[in-house]
Design an enzyme around this catalytic site. Structure first.
Site, mmCIF file in Angstrom:
data_model
loop_
_atom_site.group_PDB
_atom_site.id
_atom_site.type_symbol
_atom_site.label_atom_id
_atom_site.label_comp_id
_atom_site.label_asym_id
_atom_site.label_seq_id
_atom_site.Cartn_x
_atom_site.Cartn_y
_atom_site.Cartn_z
ATOM 1 N N TYR A 96 67.232 -26.876 56.711
ATOM 2 C CA TYR A 96 66.210 -26.258 57.576
ATOM 3 C C TYR A 96 65.336 -25.313 56.760
ATOM 4 O O TYR A 96 64.105 -25.434 56.762
ATOM 5 C CB TYR A 96 66.881 -25.498 58.732
ATOM 6 C CG TYR A 96 65.947 -24.531 59.440
ATOM 7 C CD1 TYR A 96 64.815 -24.988 60.119
ATOM 8 C CD2 TYR A 96 66.189 -23.149 59.427
ATOM 9 C CE1 TYR A 96 63.951 -24.107 60.765
ATOM 10 C CE2 TYR A 96 65.334 -22.260 60.068
ATOM 11 C CZ TYR A 96 64.215 -22.743 60.728
ATOM 12 O OH TYR A 96 63.355 -21.867 61.358
ATOM 13 N N LYS A 102 61.300 -25.507 55.779
ATOM 14 C CA LYS A 102 60.305 -24.478 56.143
ATOM 15 C C LYS A 102 59.659 -23.899 54.878
ATOM 16 O O LYS A 102 58.448 -23.638 54.849
ATOM 17 C CB LYS A 102 60.961 -23.354 56.961
ATOM 18 C CG LYS A 102 61.402 -23.733 58.358
ATOM 19 C CD LYS A 102 60.283 -24.146 59.303
ATOM 20 C CE LYS A 102 59.358 -23.033 59.700
ATOM 21 N NZ LYS A 102 58.416 -23.432 60.784
ATOM 22 N N THR A 156 59.831 -18.629 58.918
ATOM 23 C CA THR A 156 61.091 -17.898 59.091
ATOM 24 C C THR A 156 61.461 -17.090 57.845
ATOM 25 O O THR A 156 61.066 -17.445 56.732
ATOM 26 C CB THR A 156 62.217 -18.918 59.393
ATOM 27 O OG1 THR A 156 63.480 -18.273 59.262
ATOM 28 C CG2 THR A 156 62.223 -20.079 58.403
ATOM 29 N N ASP A 157 62.277 -16.053 58.050
ATOM 30 C CA ASP A 157 62.774 -15.280 56.894
ATOM 31 C C ASP A 157 63.806 -16.080 56.091
ATOM 32 O O ASP A 157 64.155 -15.700 54.974
ATOM 33 C CB ASP A 157 63.384 -13.944 57.354
ATOM 34 C CG ASP A 157 64.575 -14.092 58.297
ATOM 35 O OD1 ASP A 157 64.905 -15.226 58.714
ATOM 36 O OD2 ASP A 157 65.197 -13.055 58.625
ATOM 37 N N GLU A 158 64.297 -17.209 56.667
ATOM 38 C CA GLU A 158 65.359 -17.955 55.979
ATOM 39 C C GLU A 158 64.878 -18.577 54.669
ATOM 40 O O GLU A 158 65.685 -18.945 53.816
ATOM 41 C CB GLU A 158 65.965 -19.009 56.911
ATOM 42 C CG GLU A 158 66.463 -18.364 58.196
ATOM 43 C CD GLU A 158 67.364 -19.234 59.054
ATOM 44 O OE1 GLU A 158 68.022 -20.136 58.518
ATOM 45 O OE2 GLU A 158 67.416 -18.988 60.274
#
Ligand code: NAD
Ligand code: TYD
Length: 355
Positions: free
Chosen positions: A161, A165, A136-138
């Site tokens: 989260y 990741k 993810t870009d997060e």
């Protein structure tokens, strides 16, 4: 007659939102591949998502937990895998705030289990093997009002989260650097589309508008996300799996930034039109609620690398994608009713109790 498959491919998390779109695409487009879908079927996994392809001869579902190394190792032993597309994860930021350990166990330990099993079974002949980690870009943290995440942006995760990741991405790279495992990673922006569990912003609002319930907007609603239609993400995953360079990362995004409040207003208008209501009816449901802790202000992806190297670009614009998404949810009452019973009701009442 015995049919030899050209490739044996494990897709993890294939009963979830993005995973089901990836499984459908791979099963339909590559009949010469055997596709194994490994999923624990948590609250977010739903085999109804794959009804249309479940009887295809090149598809097999395997129920199991990537937290269990012996189980994962045995899959590699039994199935003679050539490739992995790893999507299984706990994926919801709000749930990670209430239960971070589950995110460590699935997203970090589960990923390392898969990496270890691949390393054990693939040995030294790695010529046609590939471990693809979907992220993810997060992991990049939050942007201010300008700028974009590139593949070189420093990792700076803020939620449990995104921290889990980020950690899993680091492990994947470490297995490339240390053991030469043939890996590739992609980091994608927010997805939307059919089969999306209604705890995430867009399907939650569709569900609540249908049921005339408040639309909870965190904080002032000025948070910005870059939205990509899920089928375009599935196509990007196909491209990265087949054409991505080993050891590389590809950012995937929608070239489509929206502040939450503007997005929800647009969604309200699309819903009013589809439901035959006066435009403005659904916007009355918008309710500002307590902010998410550690809420990242803005995500936006620079997807020029995947565009220039692999020739990928989104094919669906936001208005078309939102239209299709709303039409799917309105035509699939049964799906929505099934996933919003039981566990979901408990989650919803706890998550929004103080709003
Ligand atoms: P999802 O929550 O809809 O689906 C996750 C799937 O993983 C479910 O089917 C669940 O049953 C399965 N799963 C969870 N724990 C498991 C375990 N321990 N063992 C086996 N299976 C398990 O998630 P999603 O939105 O489809 O996201 C898929 C992947 O894409 C995730 O890795 C996520 O980080 C990444 N991603 C998501 C988005 C997004 O906008 N949703 C954007 C970028 C990247
Ligand atoms: P979400 O769909 O949970 O995705 P992510 O946190 O991975 O970006 O949330 C998208 C944006 O919408 C995010 O800024 C949080 C916000 N949001 C709300 O304002 N209200 C809600 O009820 C939810 C679930 C999200």
């Amino acid at each position: 007659m015995f049919f030899y498959y050209m490739k044996s491919l494990l897709i993890t998390g294939g009963a979830g939102f993005i995973g089901s779109h990836v499984v459908r695409r791979m099963v339909n487009n590559y009949p010469e591949y055997k596709i194994y879908n490994l999923d624990k079927l948590t609250y977010a996994g739903n085999l109804e998502n794959l009804k249309d392809i479940e009887a295809k001869p090149n598809y097999e579902f395997i129920k199991g937990d990537i937290q269990d190394f012996d189980f994962v190792n045995k899959i590699f032993q039994d199935k003679n895998l050539d490739g992995v597309i790893h999507l299984a994860a706990e994926s919801h930021v709000d749930r990670s705030i209430t239960n971070p350990l589950e995110f460590v166990m699935t997203n970090v330990v589960g990923t390392v289990n898969l990496l270890n099993a691949a390393k054990n079974h693939w040995g030294i002949d790695l010529s046609d093997k590939r471990f693809y980690h979907v992220s993810t870009d997060e992991v990049y943290g939050a942007l201010g009002e300008v700028g974009l995440f590139t593949e070189d942006t420093k990792y700076d995760p803020h939620s449990p989260y995104s921290a889990s990741k980020a950690s899993s991405d680091h492990f994947v790279r470490a297995y490339y650097d240390t053991y030469g495992l043939p890996v590739v990673i992609s980091n994608c922006s927010n997805n939307y589309g059919s089969h999306h569990f209604p705890e995430k912003l867009i399907p939650l609002c569709i569900h609540n508008i249908k049921n005339n319930k408040p639309l909870p907007i965190y904080g002032d609603g000025k948070y910005t996300r870059d939205w990509l239609f899920v089928e375009d993400h599935a196509r990007a995953i196909d491209d990265v799996f087949h054409k991505g360079k080993l050891g590389e990362t590809y950012n995937i995004g929608g070239f489509n930034e929206w502040q939450n409040i503007d997005l929800v207003k647009l969604l309200c208008d699309v819903m009013d039109e589809k439901l035959g209501q006066e435009v403005g009816t659904s916007q009355k449901l918008i309710t500002f609620v307590k902010d998410r802790p550690g809420h990242d202000l803005r995500y936006a992806i620079d997807a020029s690398k995947i565009e220039s190297e692999l020739g990928w670009r989104p094919s669906v614009n936001f208005e078309q994608g939102l239209e299709k998404t709303v039409a799917w949810y309105l035509a699939n009452d049964e799906w929505l009713n099934n996933v919003t019973s039981g566990n979901y009701q408990d989650y919803y009442s706890k998550q929004y109790q103080s709003s």
